[in-house]
Design a protein around this motif. Sequence first.
Motif, PDB file in Angstrom:
ATOM      1  N   THR A  11      46.061  38.331  47.027  1.00  0.00           N
ATOM      2  CA  THR A  11      45.685  39.752  47.014  1.00  0.00           C
ATOM      3  C   THR A  11      46.813  40.687  47.423  1.00  0.00           C
ATOM      4  OG1 THR A  11      44.853  39.631  49.281  1.00  0.00           O
ATOM      5  CG2 THR A  11      43.279  39.183  47.513  1.00  0.00           C
ATOM      6  N   TYR A  14      47.878  42.708  44.441  1.00  0.00           N
ATOM      7  CA  TYR A  14      46.756  43.096  43.587  1.00  0.00           C
ATOM      8  C   TYR A  14      45.499  43.243  44.430  1.00  0.00           C
ATOM      9  CZ  TYR A  14      50.098  41.294  40.237  1.00  0.00           C
ATOM     10  OH  TYR A  14      51.237  41.063  39.518  1.00  0.00           O
ATOM     11  N   GLN A  15      45.306  44.415  44.992  1.00  0.00           N
ATOM     12  CA  GLN A  15      44.183  44.639  45.883  1.00  0.00           C
ATOM     13  C   GLN A  15      42.827  44.509  45.188  1.00  0.00           C
ATOM     14  OE1 GLN A  15      44.513  44.837  49.203  1.00  0.00           O
ATOM     15  NE2 GLN A  15      46.670  44.459  48.790  1.00  0.00           N
ATOM     16  N   ALA A  16      42.810  44.597  43.864  1.00  0.00           N
ATOM     17  CA  ALA A  16      41.546  44.475  43.137  1.00  0.00           C
ATOM     18  C   ALA A  16      41.057  43.028  43.076  1.00  0.00           C
ATOM     19  CB  ALA A  16      41.697  45.021  41.714  1.00  0.00           C
ATOM     20  N   ILE A  17      41.945  42.068  43.388  1.00  0.00           N
ATOM     21  CA  ILE A  17      41.552  40.653  43.364  1.00  0.00           C
ATOM     22  C   ILE A  17      40.764  40.341  44.628  1.00  0.00           C
ATOM     23  CG2 ILE A  17      42.376  38.277  43.486  1.00  0.00           C
ATOM     24  CD1 ILE A  17      44.744  39.138  41.783  1.00  0.00           C
ATOM     25  N   LYS A  18      39.636  39.654  44.446  1.00  0.00           N
ATOM     26  CA  LYS A  18      38.807  39.252  45.583  1.00  0.00           C
ATOM     27  C   LYS A  18      38.901  37.732  45.716  1.00  0.00           C
ATOM     28  CE  LYS A  18      34.118  39.565  47.382  1.00  0.00           C
ATOM     29  NZ  LYS A  18      32.768  40.064  47.123  1.00  0.00           N
ATOM     30  N   LEU A  38      30.522  39.109  41.795  1.00  0.00           N
ATOM     31  CA  LEU A  38      31.078  40.219  41.028  1.00  0.00           C
ATOM     32  C   LEU A  38      30.014  41.130  40.438  1.00  0.00           C
ATOM     33  CD1 LEU A  38      33.841  38.235  39.180  1.00  0.00           C
ATOM     34  CD2 LEU A  38      34.164  39.853  41.050  1.00  0.00           C
ATOM     35  N   ARG A  41      30.234  44.506  37.816  1.00  0.00           N
ATOM     36  CA  ARG A  41      31.400  45.374  38.033  1.00  0.00           C
ATOM     37  C   ARG A  41      32.618  44.978  37.220  1.00  0.00           C
ATOM     38  NH1 ARG A  41      32.569  44.589  43.862  1.00  0.00           N
ATOM     39  NH2 ARG A  41      31.584  42.607  43.452  1.00  0.00           N
ATOM     40  N   VAL A  42      32.579  43.825  36.561  1.00  0.00           N
ATOM     41  CA  VAL A  42      33.735  43.351  35.802  1.00  0.00           C
ATOM     42  C   VAL A  42      33.330  42.988  34.377  1.00  0.00           C
ATOM     43  CG1 VAL A  42      34.887  42.460  37.862  1.00  0.00           C
ATOM     44  CG2 VAL A  42      33.460  40.952  36.504  1.00  0.00           C
TER      45      VAL A  42
END
Length: 100
Positions: A11, A14-18, A38, A41-42
């Motif tokens: 992360t 890439y802060q959008a990666i969980k 998820l 949302r994706v």
Amino acid sequence: GRVAEISERVTGDYQAIKYIFIPEGHKTQALCFGALSLGDRVDYVMHIDDDTILSDQMVFDESLFTNDPKLAAVSYARIVDHSTPVCAYVDFFYKRSDHW
């Protein structure tokens, strides 16, 4: 620990990666937990192991889905190095199972 280190590496840029750690090590269970977390949302999910190295030849082409609404998934062949006899066997197994 190792989980925090992996999470930070994944992360970091890439802060959008969980990143979700599932201690059982069962890929199907991990995919299920990840997909359920998820929600809606994706649009796409990429499921890989933490030791996977993506090939430079791997193409991320969203048009495959937009051009064919019946398409549900795209796969890329798995390859294992032949550093040990066990690794060579796993690579052979992948070739047999991925190309049926």
